[in-house]
Structure formats: C-alpha cells, structure tokens
Design a protein around this motif. Structure first.
Motif, PDB file in Angstrom:
ATOM      1  N   PRO A   1      -0.007   0.931  -6.455  1.00 39.55           N
ATOM      2  CA  PRO A   1      -0.484   1.769  -5.356  1.00 39.55           C
ATOM      3  C   PRO A   1      -0.041   3.221  -5.494  1.00 39.55           C
ATOM      4  O   PRO A   1      -0.784   4.140  -5.152  1.00 39.55           O
ATOM      5  CB  PRO A   1       0.144   1.115  -4.115  1.00 39.55           C
ATOM      6  CG  PRO A   1       0.435  -0.283  -4.513  1.00 39.55           C
ATOM      7  CD  PRO A   1       0.720  -0.255  -5.967  1.00 39.55           C
TER       8      PRO A   1
ATOM      9  N   HIS B   1      -6.701   6.719  -1.100  1.00 37.33           N
ATOM     10  CA  HIS B   1      -6.600   5.331  -1.587  1.00 37.33           C
ATOM     11  C   HIS B   1      -7.980   4.673  -1.676  1.00 37.33           C
ATOM     12  O   HIS B   1      -8.178   3.556  -1.221  1.00 37.33           O
ATOM     13  CB  HIS B   1      -5.711   4.475  -0.702  1.00 37.33           C
ATOM     14  CG  HIS B   1      -4.618   5.242  -0.083  1.00 37.33           C
ATOM     15  ND1 HIS B   1      -3.775   6.046  -0.816  1.00 37.33           N
ATOM     16  CD2 HIS B   1      -4.231   5.360   1.212  1.00 37.33           C
ATOM     17  CE1 HIS B   1      -2.893   6.613   0.000  1.00 37.33           C
ATOM     18  NE2 HIS B   1      -3.153   6.219   1.223  1.00 37.33           N
TER      19      HIS B   1
ATOM     20  N   SER C   1      -4.295  -7.258  -1.874  1.00 36.53           N
ATOM     21  CA  SER C   1      -4.260  -5.817  -2.138  1.00 36.53           C
ATOM     22  C   SER C   1      -4.745  -5.459  -3.537  1.00 36.53           C
ATOM     23  O   SER C   1      -4.928  -4.287  -3.849  1.00 36.53           O
ATOM     24  CB  SER C   1      -2.836  -5.294  -1.955  1.00 36.53           C
ATOM     25  OG  SER C   1      -2.041  -5.601  -3.091  1.00 36.53           O
TER      26      SER C   1
ATOM     27  N   THR D   1       0.870  -1.171   0.000  1.00 37.22           N
ATOM     28  CA  THR D   1       0.000   0.000   0.000  1.00 37.22           C
ATOM     29  C   THR D   1       0.907   1.221   0.000  1.00 37.22           C
ATOM     30  O   THR D   1       2.062   1.141   0.430  1.00 37.22           O
ATOM     31  CB  THR D   1      -0.919   0.052   1.235  1.00 37.22           C
ATOM     32  OG1 THR D   1      -0.108   0.304   2.384  1.00 37.22           O
ATOM     33  CG2 THR D   1      -1.674  -1.245   1.418  1.00 37.22           C
TER      34      THR D   1
END
Lengths: 583, 583
Positions: free
Chosen positions: A288, A303, A324, A78
C-alpha cells in the motif's frame, strides 16, 4: 447469500480441449481409484498393492521448530490505516510433530507418516490439498465467475506447474521438420522470467513479447496486445494461443496490473481465444505504501489501484488482508481460460518445491494425468510438515494432550503469516527505495572534453530512475546513461555494461542482475542493456540500506571515472542475456 | 590398483546424441553457474538473486526420530553362511536434527535449512547428491567399464526419472498425423509395470513385449529379443531403440536376470543400438534362500546364479552384502547405453518421492537441463532429512556436543539398513511362499457331470503354481484353471476372473492383483487372465502367513463350488487391464 444464488446460475467454463496437445489428448486415466474401493473394504487382505509396510520406513516421527504466525509485524492494510497494534515481538516458536500413526479417521485431517510416506494420489496429500483447495476457492479467489469454480492440484513448485501447463497445451514444433503453420506461440511480458522462457523455447514456440508500462502488458498502442494479435504475421506461425504473465510484482520489472487493465487484456484474450497462464509467486507482497507514492502525484483519486479491489465488490475473502489485494485474473475468468500457478517458495521456502495449480476442472484433470506418470505428487516430507504446520492434527487425534491450538497455524494463522511477510518485505522495499531515491543524483563535470581545458561545467544529474514497486521483490532500475560524462566516448551499451562490472569491484562489491538476462527475444536485447534488476529480498533485513548505499556509492564513483580503463571486462555470458534459473 | 589402471585406459562411452529427442537437442544450459562465481566472492552484496532471505522460512529446525540401522535382522548373505550374530533386537532410535544454520564450511557436509530450503541446483542437494554419487560409483556399481564411470542426478523418484529418460530419448508420434516411419518403439518385459507403459503410450511409442522366462527376457527363441529385432516389421514403425526393463524381482513376475543372460541381452542391444533403461526398485531385496530352492532341483552347481556375481570378479563394492547381489547392466555397459533409475521408495519410503538416475555423463547433462525447467530438484525437506540420516553433520559442525556418531548412519549404516530390509522381506517371502506351497493342492470331485450321478472321482489337484521369487516383493501365481471342476462349463477366462472376484468375498476377503493389469498389449491380454500377482510387502509382518492362508482357503472353496452363481461380477475395470499406478 446472493453470491450463492449467482453460483448456481453461472455458466460452466468453456471446453478448451481444442488446445490440448496431442500427447495430452492421448492420456488415459488410471483405474486406480476404482481399485481403491476394494482396498477400503473392512477386513480386506491386501495382497495386491506393491506397497512397503510402514514398519520399514526408518522415520518414526517428523518434527520441527516453527515460527509462530505472528513472528513478523504486518504493515497497515491500507495506507491510511493506523499502524496495526504491535503483537508480541518474539512469539514463542511452535513445536510441530507428525507422528508415525495418527488416530484420526477422516483422511482430510489424518496427518501421519503412515499416510504421508506411503504412495499417494496425484492430486496431493489429502490434508494439505484440501487446505489449499479451501484457501484457493473460498479465500484467495472467492469470486471466480464460472459455475462451481476452479479445481486445484498440488505441484512440485511453480516451475513444475508451468512445465505441466505447457505440456498440456503445446505440441513441440521443430524447425526444418515441421510446417511453420503448425508453430504455436506464447505471449509474455517484454521483460520476462527467463526460466519460463527456457521451458518453452526448446519446444520451438514463438516467444512473443508484449510491451509493458507500469501496469504491465499494454492492451493498445504499438507493441501492445491488440496490435500484436490484429497484425499477426502468419508467416511466423500460428497466432499465439497462450499467454505467460506475472501480474503482481512482475519479475523483473516489478509492475502490477490493476483490475481495469486485467479486464481489457482478458477481453482481448477472449476475442482471440487465448489461454492465460498466470504465475504469481509474489501475490501476497503488495505494498500500500508504494501505491500511495504512485497514485498521489498522478492526481485525482488517491489509492486508485487499491480501491479497485475486485473482491470488495463480490464475495469477501473473509480476511481484510486478502480483500485488500489486487485479485487474480481468475476473478474475471468467465470462460475458464485462466491457469494459475502458485508456489510456497516465497511464503514458506523455495526448497519446499511445493506449489499448486488452479484452473477449471477439465484442465486440472489433464494435469493430474501428466502428474501420474511424472512427479506422482510432491514429497510426503514437505507435504506432511506443511500440512501439520498449517492445519495440525484434528483435536480427536490429539490424545493425552492439553489443548494446544497454537501448535498449528490454521487458516487464520496462515493469512496472518502472509500479512507479516508482506510487512517484512514492505519495510525492505521502503528502505531500499528510499535509499536509492536519496542517492540517485551525482554532481559531475557534465561535459569533459566539450569545453576548453580550463573550464568545467558542474551539474547535478540523475544516474538512474525507477518506480517504487507496488508488489514483489524487485526494483527495475533504468540506467540514465545519457547523463554519464563518458557517454560520447564509449556509447550507451558500454556505459551500462561497464557500470554493471564496476559495481562488482571493491569497495562496492554489488551484484545486480543485468537487464539483458530478462530479454526473451533478440529484439528486446537491443535495448535491455539499460536496465538493472535489484532485489531487496536476499540480504539480512538490517543490511538492506547498507546494500543500497553500496550500490549508490558505486554508481557515484562510476559517474566520476575519467575513463573505463580499470573496469573489468564484463563476463561475456552476462552480456548474452542467457538467463539464470532462479531469476 | 589394477582397477585404477584399467580405469585410465578404458574407452569413453559412445555418443548417443543421435537418439536425443528434438526438444532435448534444443535445450540450452543455463548460465547460472557462471553467475554463481560472483555470488561466491567474499563480501559481495547480492542484489541480483530473487531469493528470499532465510529468516522468512517458518521452519527453524527439521527433526525426526529415526531407526537405528540395525533395526532389522539380516538373513545370511549366502545360503550356506551361518546365521549372522543377532544384534540388539531393539537398538535405540536416533534423533535426527537439521539446524537452521550449520557452521560447516564444506558444502558437501553442510546440512542446514539455510541451504536445504533455499533454491538449489538441478543435480540435487550437495550433501545428498555427493553421498549418492559415492554410493553409486564406488559401492553399488564399482565396475562400470567405460572411462571415468557414470554420473548421477537426483530425481523425484523412479517415475520422474523414467519420464525424463523418455523425454530425452523420444519424440512424440501422433497417429493420423506423423509418418509411420518416424514411430519409435520401446521393448519391455511381456508383463510389465503399467505406470511405465502409461508414461510412453501417450507419446505414441510402439510397445514391444519380449517373452520372458524365470531369468527375465529371453534372448533367443520365439518372441525373444533376437527374434523381434531380426524380424522387425518396419510397417509398424522404426525398430525399437529403447528397452524398459526391471531385471531384479521384476514387477509383476518376480523374475531375476543372472549375469550371463545380461551379457546375451546386452550384446543384442549393442548389435541393434538399443538404449537400456533399467528400473531397479528391488535391487537390494535379493534372496539367497530362494536361489537355493531354485538351483537345487536343476542339479549341478548349487547357487548358480549366486556364484556368478560380477563384482566378485572385478573391484569389490567394499561390502560383502553388495558383492553378493546380482549386479546391474551398468556393470557390463562398455558402451554407456544403460540408463538406470533408482528410488528410495522401497529403501526409505515411497512418500519420499526421491531417487536418482545413473548414466554416462552426456545423458545426465541432458537430464539436468530437463530438470531445470521442470522439477528443479527434489524437495529440500526430504533431501535434508535423508542427508542428515545418511550422512549427518560433519564433526566440525557438531559444536557443544558429545561425539554422537550414531546420530547418522554413514555408508556402513546405510548398507547395514539395506541388509536388514532384505532380511525382513526375505522372511516375508519365505513365510508366504511356504504357506502357498503347503496349500496349493485341493481334493475335488474331478469331473462332475462327466460320470453317472452315483459316481464321483475324487482327486488331489494343484490350484496354482509359482516359483519362489529370487528378488523383489511379488509372487507370480499361475492359476491352474485346467484343474477346476467347472472348467468345461465356464471356460478358462471365466474361471480365472471368477476366482479373483470370489477371493474378495467373505470370509476370505483377499485382494490379489489380476494378471491383466500387467499386460502391456492386447496380444498379451489374451493369456494374461491366468495370472495373479501377490505381494508380501504391504501387511504387518506377523500377518503374512494369515494372509496367505486366507488366499489358500479362498482357492480351496472356489475349487469346491458347484457353480459360480454366487460369485460377484468382476468389475469391468479389472478385466480391462487398464493398470494401476502403484502396481
């Protein structure tokens, strides 16, 4: 535990046989499996099979030097994660070896030339197909909603998988011969991977582009999915019953579809009974850092796309990295109307010609029948080598050897390899996007000819614009022809085509993919000229910035031209948007 | 020299486009090649191609231990030849290695992972396709009559090649939907390779078997080709415009068609405008010793078929071995109506999924278009390994190495390998045929029940009959059910099916392929029960005789049964003749 409970009470997938093509319906299962039971009887003298004895295979081993799964550095999972600890920069290469005969008794872990180079079954080489099946069902898509989950079949790459899906679900329709009411249609993104379009076009299908934004196909609004389906003009044929889509790092536009958008599109597909063929060569290349760049300026929840990961709310994939990722349509596929094609082209190599297809079992069964009378199965050379790399010999087969668990990647290594690849491509994406961002303005005489000779209005204008791609390999450049000083003289189309041609000249020598190459219909061609697709994948890693700088320099010089007299004529084929195979 | 002169004055092949399917006609060439010219410009920065950089391929080399081309002893080229000199019994294995990057500059001799594992073009990997093209045009078929000769395209094996040929030349026809007058048909041998039949059947084609004798399809006589075509019943659909045929060691009957028979069949195909799809997996497995056995008893000219080799009267193949083989239909194909599919399945390994198709250029061009949107090309893993084995690195690329010319076979080694394989299979054929010949009689009580209890008429009767196959891997056994003592009680069909089932039981444990599996139509199923196909390929070489002895012993025991009470019920699937994939 809860997920297992849910598993057993889920509804089975819908029956899609009303969409099977006539030829697909006619296919009958070979009874080979029933015969195989006789092969397997101990001591049976097989005089039946037309199989050459393995002693006649000239290959006694297949071997390779292969990468350690840690060869590439991952980027953070992330954006707020700390950098992952650096692993050994140059971990030792593995020696991969497929022997002529393995002593393993379990066919799922028996990897040898005796089996891999012999005839096999259409679902693929057992050691490899079982690995892929486990990866697909347990790790990549752990939350497929229908009972018992999807099945997989190996393919000779995504093009082969897509072609077989089209064969399964469409009858050819021939102009001047067949009734227009029998013409099928296929929905696709407004700009599309043209090889897929070229697969369906000869079969006479209506190609129906859906308008896209940065999150992919739009469900509502003009040109959106609902608009097209509600207002379908039946004089053009049947309402489309198929959708071809690339939802992650779409080719060519680089767009990525978050889970909320998927749910909206899926609901429309349910309403109109549409089968979704999802083609995801770039699924593991999600960035990310680009999500961060995208979400921030839009305010609110940072995000956003990222936190809406679906797997996080269902069963975990077992890997932080996979958890993710924005998940597949399969993760919301209650009906079993999603057919997904995957490929090893971007995770191992395009030349593998190896991939797999994931769908409800009844669809995979029909595709198995098609496979039996076409490709049979992917080449045993690639199946054995990839199986050996991913899975390795079972320990029982590793006689006379020290424990060398590093000689195969195993599931952990495979996921780590994917994460490392993502890292490599993410750094490329960042380097190219940053360079392009830094260089997108030019200072020009903003209106030559509009003012008296002695005057000159100098201003800083953007030459192009683009979003950092959240996934994939592509940057979709919109040419700001409106800022070009010669716009009024040459017009928008000529400015854009001349830019493409000018970029190919010295000293810039830049080859971009013209937007026209990705226009699936004549209507889209009308405005596709203003786009270029740049790819940050094909060059050496340390040259990404240099390539982008050459592009910038070419654009700047082009914006400073006094006329286009010295620009070479654009090859007519480039203007036709006829499309290129590998694009 | 003369052949070159002829070459230039030959007529071009006929235009076959009237037979292209609707979908095939609709296919358009990709403009990728026009774009490639930009790729090739020195110094060009390729931002266009969606190609992963080779640094991301996890394979750094591909390597193998491979056979020396002299691994197997050839048998004499003609029956009267002396035994060839024995070569080294166990010549050293070769080490085959494909590097990540070759320094070769000529793409035809550049074999490396950078190219083999990257996207490629649909005609195949240049180093391999150029080798195959040279082999096909100059050595295997040096006398193709039409101007400029045939072209080749690599396939993922014969099944893939055949499937693409069918896609090229047939529209699907759907019962209860399409007009019977639009139904196409395909001619095939009376007993046929069922995977091919299963490829065409779902498309609704009429399957039209032609009666065969020991030389393959018969041109005249009842059920022969002329009979079928002259008396075609148009209420069943169009007269067939396609022929599927295996002319050398036909599967399952083992028959081989001499050149005179080819000329007769070809003339009929010209008269009725029929396209011949020739599938020859066994072309290099032709057995002079069986020809000798066959010709002698028929009197007159010894080695009749053999001396009628066609190449001997045209341009030589350059190799005595290839000159000695009965040539392809291509060698008499003045019109360009022959499409031949070849495979590496029997010369390297089935798991290669690698073969090639040979036809006039316009047909190959259409198949290239099909390939672009389906398989793209065979796997680079097998293409690179086979190219490296057959052709090797060019000497300029072999830096820092002693001259190791033995590390690739070259054309001479490839032909020598084929000759050695023929030797191995010829010895197998001889061993099995001799054992079966020796054991085909049994002494039985010839008529139990017909005579008073106290009498018993003992006689020696044949249990089966067969011809020694002139080519291929199969022995086609005709069961002499008429000699079985229980015929009157059980009937012919039951005697044959019970024999098959009885053979699978202990202590015989023999699995034969029932003739029913090769019956392409219901009409042929009516009499197919009396055949068994035996294959002398799948077992270890030193067990061929033992396998045949088990078969003999099983037959003998079966002829001595007092009833069939202990014989297991034949699996119903076996009786259905549904066909098996690899048969």
């Amino acid at each position: 535990m809860e997920s297992r409970h849910l598993q057993s009470t889920r509804a089975p997938p819908l029956d899609l046989s009303h969409y099977f093509s006539d030829v697909t319906k006619n296919r009958q299962a070979s009874d080979v499996k029933r015969f195989y039971k006789y092969f397997a009887l101990p001591g049976m003298h097989n005089l039946a099979g037309g199989l050459p004895h393995m002693s006649y295979f000239p290959f006694d081993t297949l071997e390779a030097s292969a990468a350690h799964p840690h060869r590439f550095e991952p980027t953070p999972i992330t954006p707020v994660d700390p950098e992952p600890p650096k692993s050994n920069r140059n971990p030792a290469a593995l020696h991969v070896k497929v022997p002529k005969e393995s002593k393993a008794t379990n066919v799922l872990s028996k990897i040898d030339l005796q089996t891999a180079l012999q005839y096999g079954t259409a679902d693929g080489y057992p050691p490899l197909s079982s690995f892929i099946r486990q990866f697909t069902r347990d790790h990549l898509h752990p939350n497929v909603p229908y009972a018992n989950g999807p099945e997989v079949i190996l393919t000779c790459g995504s093009t082969d998988g897509f072609s077989k899906a089209i064969e399964t679900f469409t009858n050819p329709w021939i102009e001047h011969k067949d009734d227009i009411r029998d013409r099928s249609g296929i929905l696709c993104e407004e700009f599309a991977y043209m090889n897929a379009i070229q697969t369906v076009r000869p079969r006479g299908l209506n190609i129906v582009p859906v308008v896209i934004d940065s999150q992919g196909m739009i469900p509502s609004g003009e040109g959106g999915l609902a608009d097209i389906l509600e207002n379908w003009d039946f004089s053009k044929g049947k309402r489309p019953h198929l959708m071809y889509t690339v939802t992650l790092g779409q080719n060519p536009t680089g767009t990525t579809m978050p889970i909320e958008r998927r749910k909206e599109i899926y609901a429309l597909c349910q309403m109109y009974d549409i089968i979704i063929i999802e083609d995801e060569p770039y699924w593991n290349l999600q960035y990310p850092s680009a999500i961060q760049a995208l979400d921030k300026p839009r305010g609110g929840d940072e995000h956003k796309l990222f936190n809406r990961n679906y797997n996080a709310h269902g069963r975990s994939s077992g890997y932080d990295f996979l958890d993710s990722l924005v998940p597949s349509y399969l993760s919301i596929d209650t009906d079993g109307r999603v057919v997904r094609v995957d490929t090893f082209s971007k995770t191992i190599a395009p030349g593998c010609r190896l991939g797999w297809l994931t769908a409800q079992p009844a669809v995979v069964e029909r595709i198995t029948r098609i496979t039996e009378t076409s490709t049979q199965q992917p080449s045993g050379f690639v199946q054995a080598m990839v199986a050996q790399l991913l899975k390795g010999q079972s320990s029982s087969a590793m006689t006379n050897r020290a424990s060398k668990s590093d000689e195969a990647w195993t599931m952990d290594g495979w996921v780590r390899w994917l994460e490392g690849l993502r890292g490599g491509y993410e750094r490329r994406m960042q380097n190219m996007c940053k360079t392009l961002d830094d260089g997108k303005y030019v200072v020009v005489d903003s209106a030559p000819g509009s003012y008296p000779d002695s005057w000159s209005m100098v201003s800083k204008v953007p030459m192009y614009e683009f979003d950092w791609p959240i996934a994939g390999m592509f940057i979709w450049i919109k040419i700001r022809y409106d800022t070009h000083p010669l716009l009024e003289i040459y017009g928008a189309e000529k400015v854009c085509s001349a830019l493409w041609a000018f970029l190919t000249t010295k000293p810039f020598l830049c080859l971009a993919a013209p937007g026209l190459m990705f226009a699936p219909t004549a209507a889209v061609q009308e405005y596709a000229f203003q786009y270029l697709r740049l790819c940050f994948a094909p060059m050496p890693e340390d040259e990404v910035i240099d390539y982008a700088q050459h592009f910038n320099a070419g654009c700047r010089a082009f914006w400073q031209l006094q006329d286009f007299d010295g620009v070479p004529d654009l090859d007519e084929d480039m203007e036709s948007g006829a499309g290129l195979k590998v694009w």
